[in-house]
Design a protein around this motif. Structure first.
Motif, PDB file in Angstrom:
ATOM      1  N   SER A 161       0.832  -1.202   0.000  1.00  0.00           N
ATOM      2  CA  SER A 161       0.000   0.000   0.000  1.00  0.00           C
ATOM      3  C   SER A 161       0.869   1.256   0.000  1.00  0.00           C
ATOM      4  N   LYS A 162       1.992   1.218   0.721  1.00  0.00           N
ATOM      5  CA  LYS A 162       2.932   2.337   0.724  1.00  0.00           C
ATOM      6  C   LYS A 162       3.499   2.589  -0.669  1.00  0.00           C
ATOM      7  N   CYS A 163       3.675   1.493  -1.415  1.00  0.00           N
ATOM      8  CA  CYS A 163       4.252   1.587  -2.760  1.00  0.00           C
ATOM      9  C   CYS A 163       3.189   1.854  -3.818  1.00  0.00           C
ATOM     10  N   GLN A 164       1.963   2.192  -3.362  1.00  0.00           N
ATOM     11  CA  GLN A 164       0.857   2.485  -4.275  1.00  0.00           C
ATOM     12  C   GLN A 164       0.495   1.284  -5.147  1.00  0.00           C
ATOM     13  N   ARG A 165       0.638   0.094  -4.596  1.00  0.00           N
ATOM     14  CA  ARG A 165       0.254  -1.125  -5.313  1.00  0.00           C
ATOM     15  C   ARG A 165      -0.867  -1.810  -4.542  1.00  0.00           C
ATOM     16  N   LEU A 201      -4.292  -5.822  -1.701  1.00  0.00           N
ATOM     17  CA  LEU A 201      -5.588  -6.479  -1.559  1.00  0.00           C
ATOM     18  C   LEU A 201      -5.442  -7.990  -1.695  1.00  0.00           C
ATOM     19  N   ARG A 202      -4.605  -8.427  -2.663  1.00  0.00           N
ATOM     20  CA  ARG A 202      -4.379  -9.857  -2.848  1.00  0.00           C
ATOM     21  C   ARG A 202      -3.849 -10.503  -1.567  1.00  0.00           C
ATOM     22  N   GLU A 203      -2.866  -9.840  -0.941  1.00  0.00           N
ATOM     23  CA  GLU A 203      -2.295 -10.376   0.290  1.00  0.00           C
ATOM     24  C   GLU A 203      -3.344 -10.393   1.408  1.00  0.00           C
ATOM     25  N   ALA A 204      -4.160  -9.350   1.471  1.00  0.00           N
ATOM     26  CA  ALA A 204      -5.186  -9.272   2.510  1.00  0.00           C
ATOM     27  C   ALA A 204      -6.218 -10.382   2.349  1.00  0.00           C
ATOM     28  N   VAL A 205      -6.608 -10.651   1.099  1.00  0.00           N
ATOM     29  CA  VAL A 205      -7.599 -11.695   0.835  1.00  0.00           C
ATOM     30  C   VAL A 205      -7.054 -13.068   1.199  1.00  0.00           C
ATOM     31  N   VAL A 206      -5.797 -13.324   0.825  1.00  0.00           N
ATOM     32  CA  VAL A 206      -5.172 -14.617   1.155  1.00  0.00           C
ATOM     33  C   VAL A 206      -5.122 -14.811   2.662  1.00  0.00           C
ATOM     34  N   ALA A 207      -4.735 -13.755   3.383  1.00  0.00           N
ATOM     35  CA  ALA A 207      -4.675 -13.842   4.848  1.00  0.00           C
ATOM     36  C   ALA A 207      -6.066 -14.122   5.413  1.00  0.00           C
ATOM     37  N   PHE A 208      -7.071 -13.448   4.873  1.00  0.00           N
ATOM     38  CA  PHE A 208      -8.444 -13.632   5.329  1.00  0.00           C
ATOM     39  C   PHE A 208      -8.914 -15.067   5.085  1.00  0.00           C
ATOM     40  N   GLN A 209      -8.631 -15.592   3.893  1.00  0.00           N
ATOM     41  CA  GLN A 209      -9.059 -16.947   3.554  1.00  0.00           C
ATOM     42  C   GLN A 209      -8.385 -17.988   4.447  1.00  0.00           C
ATOM     43  N   GLU A 210      -7.104 -17.783   4.724  1.00  0.00           N
ATOM     44  CA  GLU A 210      -6.385 -18.728   5.564  1.00  0.00           C
ATOM     45  C   GLU A 210      -6.889 -18.687   7.002  1.00  0.00           C
ATOM     46  N   MET A 211      -7.252 -17.499   7.474  1.00  0.00           N
ATOM     47  CA  MET A 211      -7.839 -17.391   8.805  1.00  0.00           C
ATOM     48  C   MET A 211      -9.151 -18.172   8.869  1.00  0.00           C
ATOM     49  N   CYS A 223     -10.741  -2.786  -0.265  1.00  0.00           N
ATOM     50  CA  CYS A 223     -11.751  -2.816  -1.331  1.00  0.00           C
ATOM     51  C   CYS A 223     -12.091  -1.405  -1.795  1.00  0.00           C
ATOM     52  N   SER A 224     -12.196  -0.481  -0.855  1.00  0.00           N
ATOM     53  CA  SER A 224     -12.512   0.906  -1.196  1.00  0.00           C
ATOM     54  C   SER A 224     -11.424   1.521  -2.060  1.00  0.00           C
ATOM     55  N   LEU A 225     -10.170   1.267  -1.696  1.00  0.00           N
ATOM     56  CA  LEU A 225      -9.050   1.857  -2.425  1.00  0.00           C
ATOM     57  C   LEU A 225      -8.881   1.266  -3.814  1.00  0.00           C
ATOM     58  N   THR A 226      -9.264  -0.007  -3.993  1.00  0.00           N
ATOM     59  CA  THR A 226      -9.108  -0.656  -5.293  1.00  0.00           C
ATOM     60  C   THR A 226     -10.412  -0.726  -6.072  1.00  0.00           C
ATOM     61  N   LEU A 227     -11.477  -0.136  -5.507  1.00  0.00           N
ATOM     62  CA  LEU A 227     -12.799  -0.125  -6.141  1.00  0.00           C
ATOM     63  C   LEU A 227     -13.271  -1.547  -6.460  1.00  0.00           C
ATOM     64  N   SER A 228     -13.057  -2.444  -5.513  1.00  0.00           N
ATOM     65  CA  SER A 228     -13.410  -3.857  -5.703  1.00  0.00           C
ATOM     66  C   SER A 228     -14.797  -4.124  -5.126  1.00  0.00           C
ATOM     67  N   LEU A 229     -15.828  -3.779  -5.907  1.00  0.00           N
ATOM     68  CA  LEU A 229     -17.204  -3.867  -5.423  1.00  0.00           C
ATOM     69  C   LEU A 229     -17.634  -5.305  -5.167  1.00  0.00           C
ATOM     70  N   ASP A 230     -17.322  -6.217  -6.092  1.00  0.00           N
ATOM     71  CA  ASP A 230     -17.754  -7.609  -5.934  1.00  0.00           C
ATOM     72  C   ASP A 230     -17.199  -8.225  -4.658  1.00  0.00           C
ATOM     73  N   LEU A 231     -15.898  -8.004  -4.417  1.00  0.00           N
ATOM     74  CA  LEU A 231     -15.295  -8.530  -3.196  1.00  0.00           C
ATOM     75  C   LEU A 231     -15.904  -7.854  -1.976  1.00  0.00           C
ATOM     76  N   GLY A 232     -16.146  -6.545  -2.082  1.00  0.00           N
ATOM     77  CA  GLY A 232     -16.755  -5.813  -0.977  1.00  0.00           C
ATOM     78  C   GLY A 232     -18.109  -6.378  -0.605  1.00  0.00           C
ATOM     79  N   ARG A 233     -18.889  -6.766  -1.602  1.00  0.00           N
ATOM     80  CA  ARG A 233     -20.196  -7.362  -1.340  1.00  0.00           C
ATOM     81  C   ARG A 233     -20.060  -8.711  -0.634  1.00  0.00           C
TER      82      ARG A 233
END
Length: 241
Positions: free
Chosen positions: A148-152, A157-167, A186-196
């Motif tokens: 996120s610091k590197c504006q990527r 988000l990919r790392e966050a989702v993987v962590a969430f799934q593993e939890m 999700c807000s920062l990447t405009l990922s509506l489907d994942l947000g839902r």
């Protein structure tokens, strides 16, 4: 004797008794223990906490055959002092010295990559994989922060989702902090489907009335969808900031 000095020095650090800590340091030198790995790490931490980073570096150079703890302590000291480039150089020197980093090392190194640029971050991320370090929640959080610091944010988000799934798979219950983190991504990447999908999980866990989570959901829908007005109409008023 080493364990006694170590305990007293840690206490000085915790209690912010810098003057007394320096006196104990003098006794350490008098007894010829100044090159000891354990005491070296404790002294490095003591001096760095009081802004004496130059003394911390000098102490580090005097430690015989530094182990992963002393190297990581030095890296942490430099990170706390905002000396990102120097911290990364110490990390590289650590690897060259065949002292292999652990999860605590990477948690300290990843923030430096966030400040120095994506290229450095990708190298450190690759090292995580090469050295077989367990990607626990703390390490993954550091990765998300670095990307996120590197504006990527896509990578974050990919790392966050993987962590969430593993939890979820391991039976670890997600809390409001978990949902806040992923909804913000999700807000920062405009990922509506994942947000839902995350919204559905929020309802299933009974957190739909949680104030911070409700605010994060509002923010996500506002940024990702033109249907935000309809969402807002169905949100209890006390969940809107």
């Amino acid at each position: 004797m080493n364990s006694l000095f170590s305990s007293v020095l840690r206490a000085c650090s915790a209690l912010r008794e810098f003057s007394y800590g320096k006196c104990i340091h003098g006794r350490v030198i008098k007894h010829g223990f100044d090159s000891n790995q354990i005491l070296g790490s404790v002294l490095i931490d003591l001096y760095s906490k009081y802004g004496s980073i130059e003394e911390a570096c000098r102490l580090f150079s005097c430690v015989d055959n530094g182990d992963v703890v002393s190297w990581t302590t030095m890296i942490s000291s430099l990170v706390q002092a905002g000396k990102w480039s120097q911290a990364l150089r110490i990390y590289i020197d650590m690897i060259k010295a065949c002292v292999y980093p652990n999860e605590f090392t990477f948690v300290k190194v990843l923030p430096t990559a966030g400040f120095l640029g994506l290229q450095h971050g990708k190298v450190v991320h690759a090292h995580l994989i090469v050295f077989g370090v367990e990607l626990n929640l703390v390490v993954k959080t550091a990765l998300v922060h670095m990307y996120s610091k590197c504006q990527r944010m896509d990578d974050a988000l990919r790392e966050a989702v993987v962590a969430f799934q593993e939890m979820e798979a391991s039976g670890v219950l997600s809390n409001n902090f978990t949902y806040l983190s992923i909804l913000n991504a999700c807000s920062l990447t405009l990922s509506l489907d994942l947000g839902r999908q995350i919204h559905a999980r929020v309802i299933m866990t009974g957190l739909e009335d949680d104030l911070p989570v409700g605010n994060a959901l509002v923010d996500m829908y506002m940024k990702c969808s033109h249907g935000a007005k309809k969402w807002l109409e169905n949100v209890p008023r006390h969940t809107v900031a």
